[in-house]
Design a protein around this motif. Structure first.
Motif, PDB file in Angstrom:
ATOM      1  N   ARG A   1     -50.402 -48.098  32.150  1.00  0.00           N
ATOM      2  CA  ARG A   1     -50.196 -49.262  32.999  1.00  0.00           C
ATOM      3  C   ARG A   1     -49.874 -50.499  32.182  1.00  0.00           C
ATOM      4  N   GLY A   2     -49.310 -51.458  32.866  1.00  0.00           N
ATOM      5  CA  GLY A   2     -49.026 -52.727  32.214  1.00  0.00           C
ATOM      6  C   GLY A   2     -50.317 -53.516  32.092  1.00  0.00           C
ATOM      7  N   ILE A   3     -50.204 -54.715  31.599  1.00  0.00           N
ATOM      8  CA  ILE A   3     -51.401 -55.567  31.501  1.00  0.00           C
ATOM      9  C   ILE A   3     -51.794 -55.898  32.925  1.00  0.00           C
TER      10      ILE A   3
ATOM     11  N   ILE B   1     -53.931 -57.846  35.878  1.00  0.00           N
ATOM     12  CA  ILE B   1     -54.660 -59.057  36.212  1.00  0.00           C
ATOM     13  C   ILE B   1     -55.995 -58.606  36.790  1.00  0.00           C
TER      14      ILE B   1
END
Lengths: 204, 161
Positions: free
Chosen positions: B78-80, B82
């Motif tokens: 996954r991306g960074i 939030i």
């Protein structure tokens, strides 16, 4: 549960969510930034790396093609290069088809149809990719032996026994492997086909 | 700046819609967060092309649903992310057991439908009129009607099963 009952539950859920709003401006802005996105759209990265490796191998075989000095080594070289050339193109093309769908302009039906078609193509390519890589595995053996060690895998073998053992084993492996690939991919390909039929039927 | 504040306002107003779409189209908490971010991102990307021909909610449903169905699940990394656990978790206090159970039944019925029907069902539950459903899905009005009666039929069969 009847539809009306489902609507009642849904409406209660909507009311609940309405009173529980949590999104802040900061969160929304953060989500619009590329670096926070999921890597879904970066799906092609392993494929691109694979392509570089495949094409690098083609260059290596081509540069040493003169060393493949008999018909079976040359044939193996040609088969290997063809597979290494075709597979990445097919794979990247099918990914590109999935990525180019315009979700901002298309309707749900158009998007679903294009995506399901692209997904079916991707799965079919992946399935054939497995079969071809198996062929590649065998084809590249004599080529790499010759290119990397200058050894003729067949002519330089002193005994036939390794072949007598390896070939039946390989056949058994191919059968199990092919069955596994079929099982893994056919159901999703069929599901995609059925969905395409159903969406197109609505279209008529 | 003007565009940004307009956009955040719209997303905030439709927060519940994004939540409901992510609940229907994903099975795990992580996927839910992932899809949530992706929907907001795609809405932002598409916002420039929104010309006001359709109602903002119609446009929003279309982009969000399209994002949900074109989400390819191959990539595991996954991306960074939030910190947004609170966004994809609904407060269930005071806990209403009967309601929660019924909601799970609703989800399970919807998840058993195919992707086309799933979208139609969501819009129907959202109280959308057939005309708006047709606009979002691109189906003709007659087709929306036919398809929805088939869904009702399917639901009845699911109940019998």
């Amino acid at each position: 549960m009847e539809l009306e009952e489902m609507q009642t539950v849904w409406s209660k859920l909507s009311d609940q969510l309405e009173t529980q709003k949590k999104l802040t401006n900061k969160m929304i802005i953060m989500m619009t930034k590329e670096k926070y996105r999921s890597k879904i759209n970066k799906i092609a990265i392993p494929e691109i790396l694979g392509t570089v490796i495949c094409y690098g191998t083609i260059v290596l075989i081509l540069a040493n093609f003169s060393r493949l000095d008999n018909w079976y080594n040359m044939l193996s070289g040609l088969i290997s290069m063809t597979i290494l050339l075709i597979l990445p193109v097919l794979s990247l093309r099918s990914i590109h088809r999935m990525k180019r769908i315009d979700i901002a302009k298309n309707s749900y039906q158009q998007t679903l149809l294009s995506y399901t078609r692209a997904k079916k193509r991707f799965k079919t390519v992946a399935k054939w990719g497995y079969y071809l890589s198996f062929v590649l595995m065998f084809a590249i053996l004599p080529v790499s032996a010759k290119v990397l060690n200058n050894k003729d895998l067949i002519a330089d073998s002193k005994s036939v026994w390794p072949f007598v053992v390896a070939i039946p084993l390989a056949i058994v492996f191919v059968i199990f492997f092919a069955k596994w690939v079929m099982r893994s991919y056919n159901s999703s390909i069929n599901a995609a086909e059925n969905l395409i039929k159903e969406i197109s039927e609505v279209d008529e | 700046m003007q565009k940004e504040s307009e956009f955040t306002q719209i997303v905030k107003e439709h927060e519940g819609v994004i939540y409901k779409i992510t609940s229907i189209y994903t099975d795990t908490h992580e996927d839910k967060k992932d899809l949530y971010q992706e929907i907001v991102y795609q809405l932002w990307k598409a916002y420039d092309s929104y010309r006001g021909e359709a109602k903002i909610s119609t446009w929003m449903y279309r982009v969000a649903l399209n994002t949900a169905i074109t989400r390819f699940k191959k990539e595991k990394k996954r991306g960074i992310q939030i910190p947004m656990d609170s966004l994809v978790k609904r407060k269930t206090e005071p806990y209403d057991e009967v309601f929660e159970e019924r909601l799970q039944v609703v989800y399970s019925h919807i998840k058993r439908l195919n992707e086309l029907e799933k979208g139609l069902m969501l819009l129907l539950l959202e109280g959308k009129k057939y005309e708006e459903i047709a606009l979002i899905t691109g189906l003709s009005l007659t087709n929306v009607g036919t398809r929805i009666s088939r869904i009702k039929q399917k639901l009845k069969t699911q109940i019998i099963k």
